[in-house]
Design a protein around this motif. Structure first.
Motif, PDB file in Angstrom:
ATOM      1  N   VAL A   1     -14.444  -4.206 -16.125  1.00  0.00           N
ATOM      2  CA  VAL A   1     -14.816  -5.906 -15.077  1.00  0.00           C
ATOM      3  C   VAL A   1     -15.794  -5.517 -14.123  1.00  0.00           C
ATOM      4  O   VAL A   1     -16.710  -5.853 -14.130  1.00  0.00           O
ATOM      5  N   MET A   2     -15.957  -3.494 -13.579  1.00  0.00           N
ATOM      6  CA  MET A   2     -16.469  -3.091 -12.801  1.00  0.00           C
ATOM      7  C   MET A   2     -18.252  -3.506 -12.937  1.00  0.00           C
ATOM      8  O   MET A   2     -19.347  -3.915 -12.397  1.00  0.00           O
TER       9      MET A   2
ATOM     10  N   LEU B   1       0.963  -1.260   0.150  1.00  0.00           N
ATOM     11  CA  LEU B   1      -0.307  -0.287   0.367  1.00  0.00           C
ATOM     12  C   LEU B   1       0.527   1.119   0.260  1.00  0.00           C
ATOM     13  O   LEU B   1       0.631   1.704  -1.025  1.00  0.00           O
TER      14      LEU B   1
ATOM     15  N   HIS C   1      -9.684  -0.696 -18.242  1.00  0.00           N
ATOM     16  CA  HIS C   1      -9.652  -1.568 -18.061  1.00  0.00           C
ATOM     17  C   HIS C   1     -10.833  -2.293 -17.177  1.00  0.00           C
ATOM     18  O   HIS C   1     -11.821  -3.027 -17.036  1.00  0.00           O
ATOM     19  N   LEU C   2     -10.818  -1.797 -15.636  1.00  0.00           N
ATOM     20  CA  LEU C   2     -11.009  -1.244 -14.939  1.00  0.00           C
ATOM     21  C   LEU C   2     -13.021  -1.167 -15.259  1.00  0.00           C
ATOM     22  O   LEU C   2     -14.198  -1.524 -14.334  1.00  0.00           O
TER      23      LEU C   2
ATOM     24  N   ARG D   1      -4.846  -0.407   6.777  1.00  0.00           N
ATOM     25  CA  ARG D   1      -5.943  -0.920   7.813  1.00  0.00           C
ATOM     26  C   ARG D   1      -6.006  -1.930   8.540  1.00  0.00           C
ATOM     27  O   ARG D   1      -5.578  -2.681   7.949  1.00  0.00           O
TER      28      ARG D   1
ATOM     29  N   PHE E   1     -14.388   0.116  -7.156  1.00  0.00           N
ATOM     30  CA  PHE E   1     -13.452  -0.552  -7.034  1.00  0.00           C
ATOM     31  C   PHE E   1     -11.941   0.540  -6.765  1.00  0.00           C
ATOM     32  O   PHE E   1     -12.361   1.938  -5.941  1.00  0.00           O
TER      33      PHE E   1
ATOM     34  N   TYR F   1      -3.100  11.836   3.883  1.00  0.00           N
ATOM     35  CA  TYR F   1      -4.189  10.172   3.648  1.00  0.00           C
ATOM     36  C   TYR F   1      -4.956  10.284   2.716  1.00  0.00           C
ATOM     37  O   TYR F   1      -5.023   8.143   1.816  1.00  0.00           O
ATOM     38  N   MET F   2      -5.327  10.890   1.867  1.00  0.00           N
ATOM     39  CA  MET F   2      -6.042  10.719   1.058  1.00  0.00           C
ATOM     40  C   MET F   2      -5.168   9.759  -0.422  1.00  0.00           C
ATOM     41  O   MET F   2      -5.757   9.225  -1.568  1.00  0.00           O
ATOM     42  N   ASP F   3      -4.153  10.017  -0.710  1.00  0.00           N
ATOM     43  CA  ASP F   3      -3.303   9.343  -1.114  1.00  0.00           C
ATOM     44  C   ASP F   3      -1.997   8.613  -0.858  1.00  0.00           C
ATOM     45  O   ASP F   3      -1.567   7.745  -1.862  1.00  0.00           O
ATOM     46  N   TYR F   4      -2.452   9.096   0.314  1.00  0.00           N
ATOM     47  CA  TYR F   4      -0.454   8.037   0.739  1.00  0.00           C
ATOM     48  C   TYR F   4      -1.803   7.008   1.661  1.00  0.00           C
ATOM     49  O   TYR F   4      -2.720   6.853   2.331  1.00  0.00           O
ATOM     50  N   ALA F   5      -1.723   5.290   1.429  1.00  0.00           N
ATOM     51  CA  ALA F   5      -2.560   4.514   1.391  1.00  0.00           C
ATOM     52  C   ALA F   5      -1.198   3.431   3.012  1.00  0.00           C
ATOM     53  O   ALA F   5      -0.907   3.008   2.928  1.00  0.00           O
TER      54      ALA F   5
ATOM     55  N   TYR G   1      -5.219   1.640 -17.300  1.00  0.00           N
ATOM     56  CA  TYR G   1      -5.931   0.970 -16.097  1.00  0.00           C
ATOM     57  C   TYR G   1      -7.319   1.295 -16.286  1.00  0.00           C
ATOM     58  O   TYR G   1      -8.214   0.366 -15.384  1.00  0.00           O
TER      59      TYR G   1
ATOM     60  N   TRP H   1      -1.667  -5.970 -12.112  1.00  0.00           N
ATOM     61  CA  TRP H   1      -2.417  -5.857 -13.548  1.00  0.00           C
ATOM     62  C   TRP H   1      -1.635  -5.256 -15.049  1.00  0.00           C
ATOM     63  O   TRP H   1      -1.123  -5.781 -15.655  1.00  0.00           O
TER      64      TRP H   1
ATOM     65  N   GLN I   1      -9.661   2.996  -4.196  1.00  0.00           N
ATOM     66  CA  GLN I   1      -9.187   3.467  -4.867  1.00  0.00           C
ATOM     67  C   GLN I   1      -8.167   3.512  -3.135  1.00  0.00           C
ATOM     68  O   GLN I   1      -8.357   3.043  -2.288  1.00  0.00           O
ATOM     69  N   PRO I   2      -6.602   2.568  -3.078  1.00  0.00           N
ATOM     70  CA  PRO I   2      -6.193   2.249  -2.101  1.00  0.00           C
ATOM     71  C   PRO I   2      -6.138   3.181  -1.037  1.00  0.00           C
ATOM     72  O   PRO I   2      -6.119   2.601   0.413  1.00  0.00           O
ATOM     73  N   ALA I   3      -5.877   4.327  -1.192  1.00  0.00           N
ATOM     74  CA  ALA I   3      -5.356   5.496  -0.126  1.00  0.00           C
ATOM     75  C   ALA I   3      -6.684   6.225   0.987  1.00  0.00           C
ATOM     76  O   ALA I   3      -7.352   6.248   1.519  1.00  0.00           O
ATOM     77  N   SER I   4      -7.474   6.557  -0.423  1.00  0.00           N
ATOM     78  CA  SER I   4      -8.687   7.082   0.346  1.00  0.00           C
ATOM     79  C   SER I   4     -10.159   6.904   0.159  1.00  0.00           C
ATOM     80  O   SER I   4     -10.516   6.478   0.524  1.00  0.00           O
ATOM     81  N   ARG I   5     -10.067   5.151  -0.739  1.00  0.00           N
ATOM     82  CA  ARG I   5     -11.397   4.386  -0.299  1.00  0.00           C
ATOM     83  C   ARG I   5     -12.586   5.177  -1.533  1.00  0.00           C
ATOM     84  O   ARG I   5     -13.431   4.482  -0.686  1.00  0.00           O
ATOM     85  N   PHE I   6     -12.642   6.566  -1.558  1.00  0.00           N
ATOM     86  CA  PHE I   6     -13.472   6.879  -2.484  1.00  0.00           C
ATOM     87  C   PHE I   6     -13.110   5.763  -3.598  1.00  0.00           C
ATOM     88  O   PHE I   6     -12.842   4.921  -4.369  1.00  0.00           O
TER      89      PHE I   6
ATOM     90  N   LEU J   1      -1.502   8.225  -9.626  1.00  0.00           N
ATOM     91  CA  LEU J   1       0.200   7.463  -8.628  1.00  0.00           C
ATOM     92  C   LEU J   1      -1.122   6.551  -8.703  1.00  0.00           C
ATOM     93  O   LEU J   1      -0.115   5.254  -8.157  1.00  0.00           O
ATOM     94  N   HIS J   2      -2.665   6.240  -8.304  1.00  0.00           N
ATOM     95  CA  HIS J   2      -2.748   4.529  -7.910  1.00  0.00           C
ATOM     96  C   HIS J   2      -3.721   3.962  -9.403  1.00  0.00           C
ATOM     97  O   HIS J   2      -3.806   2.392  -9.527  1.00  0.00           O
ATOM     98  N   GLY J   3      -3.126   4.272 -10.443  1.00  0.00           N
ATOM     99  CA  GLY J   3      -3.857   3.810 -12.117  1.00  0.00           C
ATOM    100  C   GLY J   3      -3.743   4.717 -12.360  1.00  0.00           C
ATOM    101  O   GLY J   3      -4.284   6.220 -12.532  1.00  0.00           O
TER     102      GLY J   3
ATOM    103  N   SER K   1      -2.781  -1.928  -9.749  1.00  0.00           N
ATOM    104  CA  SER K   1      -2.780  -0.994 -10.841  1.00  0.00           C
ATOM    105  C   SER K   1      -1.008  -1.997 -11.739  1.00  0.00           C
ATOM    106  O   SER K   1      -0.156  -2.821 -12.375  1.00  0.00           O
TER     107      SER K   1
END
Ligand SMILES: Cc1cc2nc3c(=O)[nH]c(=O)nc-3n(C[C@H](O)[C@H](O)[C@H](O)COP(=O)(O)OP(=O)(O)OC[C@H]3O[C@@H](n4cnc5c(N)ncnc54)[C@H](O)[C@@H]3O)c2cc1C
Lengths: 788, 262
Positions: free
Chosen positions: B253-254, A692, B249-250, A715, B174, A708-712, B246, A783, B176-181, B240-242, A780
């Motif tokens: 899939v979703m 993460l 593609h998602l 949890r 799906f 924390y919006m971008d740094y995971a 990607y 994938w 986003q790993p940090a914000s979970r939005f 940063l997250h994808g 990502s």
């Protein structure tokens, strides 16, 4: 039967009562009458020349007490570096000045430029907006390899380039290693990145400076893992305040993970400003500030080569690492990629030849320093990844390949300058196979496949070096401090005990575990004993808590002091019992005379010490208080074997950790429950790094993961229930408790297990071209690798 | 945070009046606006809280079978009270943020803000819902106008959102790993007269419909129906997250998962 007190008992953590009921006393809880607040105006560019700072309008704003700039710190010391590394060619590292507030240039986003002191924080922020800054942006140095090109901009104009040092270890082995690699039957090469991390302790940093004009005494309340170290560095090197006029207090601290070891500008500023203004000055970091001002961790780019002979014995390891120092040298930064990293490159294996090259590089980023494990996770990760890759290339079982190369004879002198005193790597691996149910893996893999998921197993070993010492050796290696610790055992008249310890507890549970040791030695109830820590005016001295050193080093000092207490108490008892001292036994809190029924209680002796009416005053002093300093003769070497099972969703690349097992050898264990908790936390952080966490900069040196919006952060739902075991115990041979330390193991051992498992899942799922994915192994990236 | 005046009216009319003054801004649950204020990125002179307005709160089923949700209704309320009528919408609300966010954040705030990674906009668009303000009714297709941009005018308040209830629907997020939005969120809604598919999180244009998938699914409502379609990475968010590829593609899939779960 598990014990219910003393060494080996899982006594409940007594400090948790106050932590869980909101009665802890953290630095931010400290408010001093009349205090002012400081807000730091920080650079929003990575690199720039300060042409002008105009504070005139801002200074006239409501509530502003004074605005400080770098000019106020002319002639005052910069922040010192505590470790000097000597390079391959015998030259000392480049050591740029690190001003408290920027002077001439700003060198990273977050570099403090002005400190605005005002009656309230909001007023200080308002004034900050009225400061006119003229900063000419310069090209930012971000990528380490680019930073070393002759055409690169320079982070420090007065240095010849951005190379801090080029370190070789062991330099004399260099040619032999090259030769061994040339002659090897097989060489496996792996290039990888050890991702930059932000520690993110739950409590952000705080500094409250106070000054008492009546006695010219300064006090700093700070979120530190080592208040005496701060007192020494700040007092002697930055502000010129002698120790007897400077008190540093680190009260309850909500997590450190390394990032609260270092001496920071904000601490020096608040202490300095309080003296200047004759008024307390307080700073509490916001989370956003923490991201750009707490020292970061890791950030290595490495190439490792593992050479094997025709029988798959390891013959040589060669590594080349670029280690990011950031814009300035944080307190212990130079030691992390060198002495805390190169010395661990043998791992648990009898590789005869090892050469480690590290180029430390300045960039326009936040300084990088020790973070849980510090150098050892970086060493473990590359070694355990390359071994896994080699096993795959050779078509052999990765566990068998490790076993075949295990060190089995102890003590063992590695080719990287350290001597492991004890260990039993076969025992922890066998324990792991049992607790992780490795024989059941294939069935679990089939079950995952039936759900359309790829399943992988990753196994690895780790070795760790804790309680770095002895002081005379580390001095030769460049440390500018000793690495002993100290404890005072103060027995009170009624028999209760305060132990003043130099180690600092910020989550480790010392307040529970340390008394267990003294209780065991004296045979009294552990609730009669409290430890006192975190205040330079209360404890004799101490180097603090980091590097999993507390119980091994400070705990040993406490044992030595308690032994002195026992010696003196026996003298007093022999007087009270009218027997020869040699016949006095202490057991279960009672002194008795061997072979008789004569005895007296612990409390009788302690009372006599303070009310010495019937007392051998001619032979011994009244009172019962002893201090010991302990300087270990070697590091301790915990080790273990970890297994991780992951599932990958092939449609999205998302990795989930399904099982995680850890078999550790920590030597003797004081409180198994606390040790288990330390391992849990460490593995959580390791999984965070592996899957993460990613501190990322863009090419202009802007921090992309600034919140924390971008740094995971990991949890609870990102980690499985762990299976941990520390029943394999090869006690340390050189400290009195036989303990090794457990604080960092989880964070060291877990990242390679996760990544090995991911690669295994992809390989077994038919993605044969995927031999490595850099951390964090985000959906990502997985994938992209699958489709690469 | 800069100083501001705070009012908490109890009627829409009073709120509208309060918002008429210069630099006044509506405050829903504050889950987006308060952090913005704390970082000094906005400086309204007056905050007009909407959560004391009874007529803007609650979930109710209308005679025509549609579901109306008051603009100041928080996510936790939607999660529980819409569960029987519109389970896919309730499930979406139940998976926004954490309990604190769900008990403060409101549907009006989310839809007004139109964060490109927010969940609700996909439900509003896929359901063909109507955004109802103090002035007018706006069809979802006209309402969303690109990331953080909507048809709302200055001072206009979302008083409720009216959702036609589909025969079947599902939201796949799906995270986003940090914000979970939503890194990619797809809401599929099947009505008697066709299927609507709305995608959030993925595009630089914000929430949008995937019309090719709608056509394919309207003809054949099964995950395989979109096998032959491909989503272009052009205009997809690349961060940063994808990568955009990607995310593209998602989306597929979703969408398939949402259809399968309907
Ligand atoms: C930790 C965290 C996690 C989150 N996770 C998610 C997630 O997973 N998915 C998701 O979709 N969202 C998520 N959110 C956002 C959350 O759903 C918020 O509720 C939403 O963004 C804003 O709603 P609010 O009521 O808090 O609005 P506010 O913050 O009060 O206001 C936002 C904007 O809308 C305006 N506004 C508010 N109400 C109205 C109204 N009725 N009419 C007109 N304008 C109005 C305000 O003036 C402001 O401009 C998260 C937020 C946080 C803090």
């Amino acid at each position: 039967m598990p014990k219910d007190s003393g060494i080996g008992a899982s006594s409940k953590r007594r400090e948790d009562i106050r932590f869980l009921t909101g009665t802890g006393q953290y630095s931010d809880d400290i408010n001093i009458h009349g205090q002012a607040h400081v807000y730091f105006l920080r650079s929003d560019v990575a690199h720039g020349r300060i042409n002008k700072i105009d504070t005139a309008a801002a200074s006239a704003m409501p509530g502003v007490v004074r605005i400080f700039t770098g000019a106020d710190f002319e002639g005052i010391g910069g922040l010192p570096c505590g470790w000097q590394v000597t390079d391959r060619f015998g030259a000392v590292m480049k050591e740029p000045a690190h001003p408290v507030l920027a002077q001439g240039k700003v060198r990273h986003v977050g570099d403090p430029i002005c400190a605005i002191v005002a009656d309230t924080l909001e007023q200080a922020k308002d004034a900050a907006e009225a400061i006119e800054l003229d900063i000419a942006e310069l090209p930012a140095v971000v990528n380490m390899k680019d930073a070393l090109k002759p055409t690169s901009a320079k982070v420090h104009d007065d240095l010849s380039d951005n190379l801090c040092y080029d370190w070789g270890f062991v330099e004399d082995n260099r040619d032999a290693v090259d030769q061994a690699i040339k002659n090897a039957a097989h060489v496996t090469t792996l290039e990888l990145v050890n991702n930059r991390l932000v520690a993110n302790p739950m409590e952000p940093r705080v500094a409250v400076g106070d000054y008492n004009r009546a006695n010219d005494e300064s006090t700093l309340y700070t979120t530190s893992q080592n208040p005496h170290v701060i007192r020494l560095l700040m007092g002697a090197f930055v502000l010129g305040i002698p120790e007897h006029k400077l008190r540093v207090v680190a009260p309850d601290v909500g997590g450190g993970f390394g990032t609260k070891i270092f001496h920071y500008a904000e601490e020096a500023f608040c202490t300095f400003a309080a003296r200047q203004l004759n008024r307390a000055v307080k700073w509490t970091s916001s989370r956003s500030e923490a991201f750009m001002s707490d020292a970061h961790g890791r950030d290595h780019v490495t190439k490792i080569e593992l050479a094997l002979d025709a029988d798959n014995n390891f013959t040589a390891v060669r590594t080349e690492t670029y280690a990011n120092m950031g814009a300035y040298l944080s307190t212990f930064a130079p030691s992390v990629p060198t002495w805390l990293h190169g010395t661990l490159m043998a791992g648990t294996y009898k590789t005869p030849l090892i050469y480690v090259n590290v180029k430390a590089v300045f960039t326009n980023t936040v300084p990088v320093d020790a973070y849980r494990g510090a150098g050892r996770p970086e060493a473990t990760y590359q070694l355990e990844r390359v071994i896994d890759k080699a096993a795959r290339e050779l078509g052999v079982d990765p566990i068998a390949l490790r076993r075949q190369n295990f060190i089995t004879q102890f003590p063992y002198a590695t080719p990287v300058a350290v001597e492991y005193d004890t260990g039993d790597y076969e025992a922890t691996m066998a324990k792991l196979e049992e607790i992780a149910d490795l024989s059941g893996f294939e069935a679990r893999r089939k079950a995952s496949e039936a759900k359309g998921k790829l399943r992988g197993l990753g196994v690895n070993c780790y070795i760790e070096a804790c309680g770095i010492a002895p002081s005379n050796l580390v001095g030769q290696l460049g440390a500018r401090a000793g690495l002993y610790d100290a404890a005072t055992v103060r027995v009170n008249a009624t028999g209760s005990i305060s132990v003043m310890v130099g180690a600092h507890s910020h989550g480790q549970g010392h307040e529970t575990a340390f008394p267990q040791v003294v209780a065991e030695m004296l045979g009294i109830d552990e609730n009669m004993i409290d430890i006192v820590h975190g205040d330079s005016s209360k404890i004799p001295f101490g180097m603090g808590t980091y590097g999993s050193r507390s119980i091994a080093v400070c705990g040993s000092a406490m044992v030595r002091a308690t032994e002195k207490i026992i010696n003196k108490a026996k003298k007093i008892a022999s007087h009270l019992l009218e027997a020869s001292e040699a016949d006095i036994e202490l057991k279960g809190g009672h002194f008795s005379v061997k072979g008789t029924d004569k005895s007296c209680a612990w409390g009788d002796v302690t009372l006599a010490a303070y009310v010495p009416h019937n007392y051998p005053l001619e032979d011994i002093e009244p009172g019962l208080e002893e201090t010991a300093f302990y300087d270990p003769s070697n590091f301790t070497y915990p080790s273990g074997a970890y297994a991780c099972e992951v599932e990958i969703d092939p449609d999205t690349g998302k990795v989930t950790v399904e099982r995680f097992s850890a078999a550790d050898d920590f030597g003797n264990v004081i409180n198994p429950m606390i040790v288990t908790g330390q391992v849990h936390g460490g593995i959580g952080q390791g999984i965070g790094q592996a899957l993460l966490e990613n501190c990322a900069y863009d090419e202009n040196g802007q921090l992309l993961s600034a919140s924390y919006m971008d740094y995971a952060m990991p949890r609870a739902s990102d980690v499985p229930f762990y299976t941990v075991d520390h029943s394999c115990q090869t006690p340390c041979t050189h400290n009195p408790l036989g303990v090794k330390g457990c604080g960092e193991a989880g964070a060291i051992g877990s990242p390679p297990a996760v990544v090995n498992a991911v690669v295994d899942a992809l390989q077994s799922g038919g993605f044969k071209h995927v031999t490595h994915i850099d951390m964090p192994v985000s959906p990502s990236r997985v994938w992209a690798a699958m489709n690469g | 945070m800069y100083d501001f005046e705070f009012v908490k009216p109890s009627t829409v009319a009073d709120a509208v009046a309060a918002l008429a003054s210069d630099e006044a801004q509506a405050l829903g649950g504050g889950q987006t606006l308060i952090p913005t204020l704390k970082q000094r990125l906005a400086s309204p002179s007056k905050l007009v809280s909407l959560i004391g307005i009874a007529e803007m709160k609650g979930v109710c089923k209308n005679d025509d079978g549609s579901l109306s949700i008051g603009g100041a209704t928080n996510h936790a309320t939607v999660a529980s009270e819409a569960a029987a009528t519109y389970p896919a919408l309730a499930a979406l609300a139940a998976n926004i943020g954490d309990p604190a966010v769900r008990n403060r954040g409101t549907i009006g705030g989310s839809v007004a803000n139109n964060d490109p990674a927010a969940c609700y906009p996909s439900a509003v668009l896929a359901s063909g819902a109507t955004v109802i303000t103090n002035k007018r009714e706006i069809a979802a297709d006209d309402y969303f106008q690109g990331m953080f941009t909507t048809a709302l005018e200055e001072g206009e308040i979302i008083t409720s959102v009216r959702f036609p209830v589909p025969q079947a629907a599902n939201y796949q997020k799906f995270e986003q790993p940090a914000s979970r939005f939503a890194m990619v969120g797809v809401f599929v809604a099947k009505f008697a007269d066709g299927v609507r598919v709305a995608v959030t999180g993925a595009s630089e244009e914000g929430v949008h419909r995937w019309t090719e998938a709608e056509a394919a699914l309207s003809a054949n409502f099964s995950p395989d129906a979109i096998d032959g379609l491909s989503v272009s990475a052009d205009g997809m968010i690349n961060d940063l997250h994808g990568t955009g590829a990607y995310r593209a593609h998602l989306v597929k899939v979703m969408t398939k998962r949402a259809v399968a779960a309907c």
